[in-house]
Design an enzyme around this catalytic site. Structure first.
Site, mmCIF file in Angstrom:
data_model
loop_
_atom_site.group_PDB
_atom_site.id
_atom_site.type_symbol
_atom_site.label_atom_id
_atom_site.label_comp_id
_atom_site.label_asym_id
_atom_site.label_seq_id
_atom_site.Cartn_x
_atom_site.Cartn_y
_atom_site.Cartn_z
ATOM 1 N N ASP A 94 -21.421 -29.631 2.349
ATOM 2 C CA ASP A 94 -21.070 -28.651 1.087
ATOM 3 C C ASP A 94 -21.330 -29.656 -0.087
ATOM 4 O O ASP A 94 -21.489 -28.947 -1.089
ATOM 5 C CB ASP A 94 -19.573 -28.420 1.152
ATOM 6 C CG ASP A 94 -19.380 -27.521 2.479
ATOM 7 O OD1 ASP A 94 -20.261 -27.030 2.815
ATOM 8 O OD2 ASP A 94 -18.200 -27.570 2.907
ATOM 9 N N GLU A 144 -14.225 -36.886 -9.317
ATOM 10 C CA GLU A 144 -15.515 -36.213 -9.456
ATOM 11 C C GLU A 144 -15.794 -34.950 -8.599
ATOM 12 O O GLU A 144 -16.372 -34.123 -9.141
ATOM 13 C CB GLU A 144 -16.640 -37.053 -8.946
ATOM 14 C CG GLU A 144 -16.623 -38.575 -9.607
ATOM 15 C CD GLU A 144 -16.522 -38.632 -11.272
ATOM 16 O OE1 GLU A 144 -17.039 -37.438 -11.783
ATOM 17 O OE2 GLU A 144 -16.021 -39.383 -12.004
ATOM 18 N N HIS A 147 -14.376 -32.287 -10.711
ATOM 19 C CA HIS A 147 -15.493 -31.842 -11.387
ATOM 20 C C HIS A 147 -16.337 -30.818 -11.076
ATOM 21 O O HIS A 147 -16.491 -29.511 -11.435
ATOM 22 C CB HIS A 147 -16.207 -32.850 -12.432
ATOM 23 C CG HIS A 147 -15.546 -33.710 -13.280
ATOM 24 N ND1 HIS A 147 -14.973 -32.980 -14.361
ATOM 25 C CD2 HIS A 147 -15.715 -34.925 -13.689
ATOM 26 C CE1 HIS A 147 -14.419 -33.754 -15.175
ATOM 27 N NE2 HIS A 147 -14.877 -35.051 -14.852
ATOM 28 N N CYS A 198 -19.853 -21.945 0.398
ATOM 29 C CA CYS A 198 -19.913 -22.953 1.414
ATOM 30 C C CYS A 198 -18.712 -23.476 1.847
ATOM 31 O O CYS A 198 -18.848 -23.987 3.072
ATOM 32 C CB CYS A 198 -20.908 -23.889 0.980
ATOM 33 S SG CYS A 198 -20.311 -25.135 -0.054
ATOM 34 N N ASN A 201 -16.028 -22.031 5.461
ATOM 35 C CA ASN A 201 -16.062 -22.236 7.020
ATOM 36 C C ASN A 201 -15.334 -23.647 7.412
ATOM 37 O O ASN A 201 -15.564 -24.719 6.631
ATOM 38 C CB ASN A 201 -17.462 -22.284 7.616
ATOM 39 C CG ASN A 201 -18.143 -23.450 6.939
ATOM 40 O OD1 ASN A 201 -18.498 -23.443 5.710
ATOM 41 N ND2 ASN A 201 -18.719 -24.346 7.792
#
Length: 203
Positions: A94, A144, A147, A198, A201
């Site tokens: 991901d 991060e 973001h 993504c 799951n």
């Protein structure tokens, strides 16, 4: 949190050659450190109903396969291209976060694209290994990732109870950190607007 759906982030962390050299080429030290950092990040994200799991750790002992330089923007761009062209062909994950020991200009500790989770090129962030304290590097990486999940910066003095807000600009050393209500709102908006697939799951 009650309204936030359960989501799962399968995270790849890559440690560059500078990190490899910084820890005297000791893979075990680097592995342990990164696992501890991701554990802390997972703790932060529990309040948002997100499980963050480290599904792959790459340590580059040879030449870095992407351009890492003092410009954080150029480095982030290079990481995005590498994720899209190389990493996704090997591992359908991901998000990728680069841990580097380079000195970025302007005392930058990290950089990431906004609203980019699940995007093949821009679901990336870069984090400087700026402190021997795992918690402080974990806050930077969690910031991060925030973001990537749509979170803008909080005010520079933002607190949540006695904890410092993770999305403050810059890093204030402290002992506890949490996401603010504003951060949760930004994340909710990101889910509604971008509907990232993504992270649905379980790893």
């Amino acid at each position: 949190q009650q309204n936030l759906p359960q989501r799962y982030i399968e995270l790849v962390v890559v440690a560059d050659r500078r990190v490899f050299m910084k820890y005297n080429s000791d893979l075990n030290i680097i592995r342990t450190r990164v696992h501890e950092i991701v554990n802390i990040i997972n703790g932060f994200y529990r309040s948002l109903n997100i499980d963050v799991s480290l599904v792959n750790l790459e340590i580059w002992s040879g030449q870095d396969p992407l351009t890492i330089q003092s410009s954080s923007s150029n480095t982030l761009n290079s990481e995005g291209l590498w994720r899209e062209k190389v990493l996704l062909n090997k591992k359908k994950k991901d998000n990728a976060q680069l841990l580097t020991a380079i000195e970025f200009k302007c005392e930058t500790l990290g950089k990431a694209y906004l609203n980019s989770m699940c995007n093949p090129r821009s679901s990336v962030g870069i984090v400087k290994d700026h402190s021997p304290i795992n918690l402080l590097v974990a806050v930077t990486m969690a910031h991060e990732l925030g973001h990537n999940l749509g979170m803008e910066h909080d005010g520079k003095d933002c607190l949540r109870g006695a904890s410092l807000c993770i999305m403050r600009p810059g890093l204030t050393p402290g002992r506890s950190y949490e996401f603010s209500d504003d951060s949760m709102g930004y994340y909710q908006k990101f889910l509604n607007q971008y509907k990232p697939q993504c992270i649905l799951n379980k790893p």
